[in-house]
Scaffold this motif. Structure first.
Motif, PDB file in Angstrom:
ATOM      1  N   THR A   1       0.867  -0.921  -0.257  1.00  0.00           N
ATOM      2  CA  THR A   1       0.115   0.094   0.321  1.00  0.00           C
ATOM      3  C   THR A   1       1.211   0.862  -0.136  1.00  0.00           C
ATOM      4  O   THR A   1       2.169   1.335   0.087  1.00  0.00           O
TER       5      THR A   1
ATOM      6  N   THR B   1       1.273   5.715   0.143  1.00  0.00           N
ATOM      7  CA  THR B   1       0.262   7.133   0.161  1.00  0.00           C
ATOM      8  C   THR B   1       1.282   8.198  -0.537  1.00  0.00           C
ATOM      9  O   THR B   1       2.502   8.242  -0.957  1.00  0.00           O
TER      10      THR B   1
ATOM     11  N   VAL C   1       1.164  12.489  -0.752  1.00  0.00           N
ATOM     12  CA  VAL C   1       0.524  13.596  -0.363  1.00  0.00           C
ATOM     13  C   VAL C   1       1.041  14.564  -0.046  1.00  0.00           C
ATOM     14  O   VAL C   1       3.014  14.800  -0.749  1.00  0.00           O
TER      15      VAL C   1
ATOM     16  N   TRP D   1       6.138  16.701  -3.257  1.00  0.00           N
ATOM     17  CA  TRP D   1       5.253  15.338  -3.226  1.00  0.00           C
ATOM     18  C   TRP D   1       5.489  14.224  -2.226  1.00  0.00           C
ATOM     19  O   TRP D   1       6.910  14.091  -2.678  1.00  0.00           O
TER      20      TRP D   1
ATOM     21  N   THR E   1       5.188   7.526   0.726  1.00  0.00           N
ATOM     22  CA  THR E   1       5.182   6.300   1.089  1.00  0.00           C
ATOM     23  C   THR E   1       4.634   5.261   1.142  1.00  0.00           C
ATOM     24  O   THR E   1       3.475   5.083   1.006  1.00  0.00           O
TER      25      THR E   1
ATOM     26  N   LYS F   1       8.465   1.023   6.196  1.00  0.00           N
ATOM     27  CA  LYS F   1       8.019   2.309   5.156  1.00  0.00           C
ATOM     28  C   LYS F   1       9.464   3.536   4.421  1.00  0.00           C
ATOM     29  O   LYS F   1      10.131   3.434   5.016  1.00  0.00           O
TER      30      LYS F   1
ATOM     31  N   THR G   1      10.192   6.267   1.333  1.00  0.00           N
ATOM     32  CA  THR G   1       9.804   7.391   1.674  1.00  0.00           C
ATOM     33  C   THR G   1      10.495   8.022   0.673  1.00  0.00           C
ATOM     34  O   THR G   1      11.395   7.749   0.436  1.00  0.00           O
TER      35      THR G   1
END
Length: 102
Positions: free
Chosen positions: A24, A26, A28, A36, A39, A89, A91
């Motif tokens: 998954t 995201t 932002v 932008w 993550t 995670k 980034t």
């Protein structure tokens, strides 16, 4: 669900596919800087290591859910990619984005 995939700019090697690798993500606004923040929940440390090693050679594509003729290309001119082992995670800070029809 949106579809994200990351390829190497040289040769097009596929590093990550959100559907194939079942991750998954995201996207932002970066907040304190232009661009932008992507993550990605990524438990596979080997994939994360490859992405960090090739940090300035990544093409990041997102196809919005249901779109058949559009995609978005994100890129980082500074290669800002980090992996946090503790929370698994990845980034990526992207400063560029181009929407286009396929």
């Amino acid at each position: 669900m949106d579809h994200l995939y990351i390829r190497h700019t040289v040769g097009g090697r596929l590093f990550l596919d959100s559907k194939k690798h079942e991750v998954t993500f995201t996207i932002v606004p970066a907040g304190d800087r232009e661009g932008w923040k992507l993550t990605i929940d990524l438990a596979d440390a080997q994939i994360a290591e490859d992405l960090c090693r090739h940090n300035d050679e990544l093409n990041i594509f997102v196809i919005e859910n249901g779109a058949v003729d559009k995609k978005t290309w994100y890129y980082s001119t500074h290669g800002l990619v980090e992996y946090n082992n503790a929370d698994a995670k990845l980034t990526i800070l992207a400063d560029g984005k181009i929407d286009y029809n396929v």
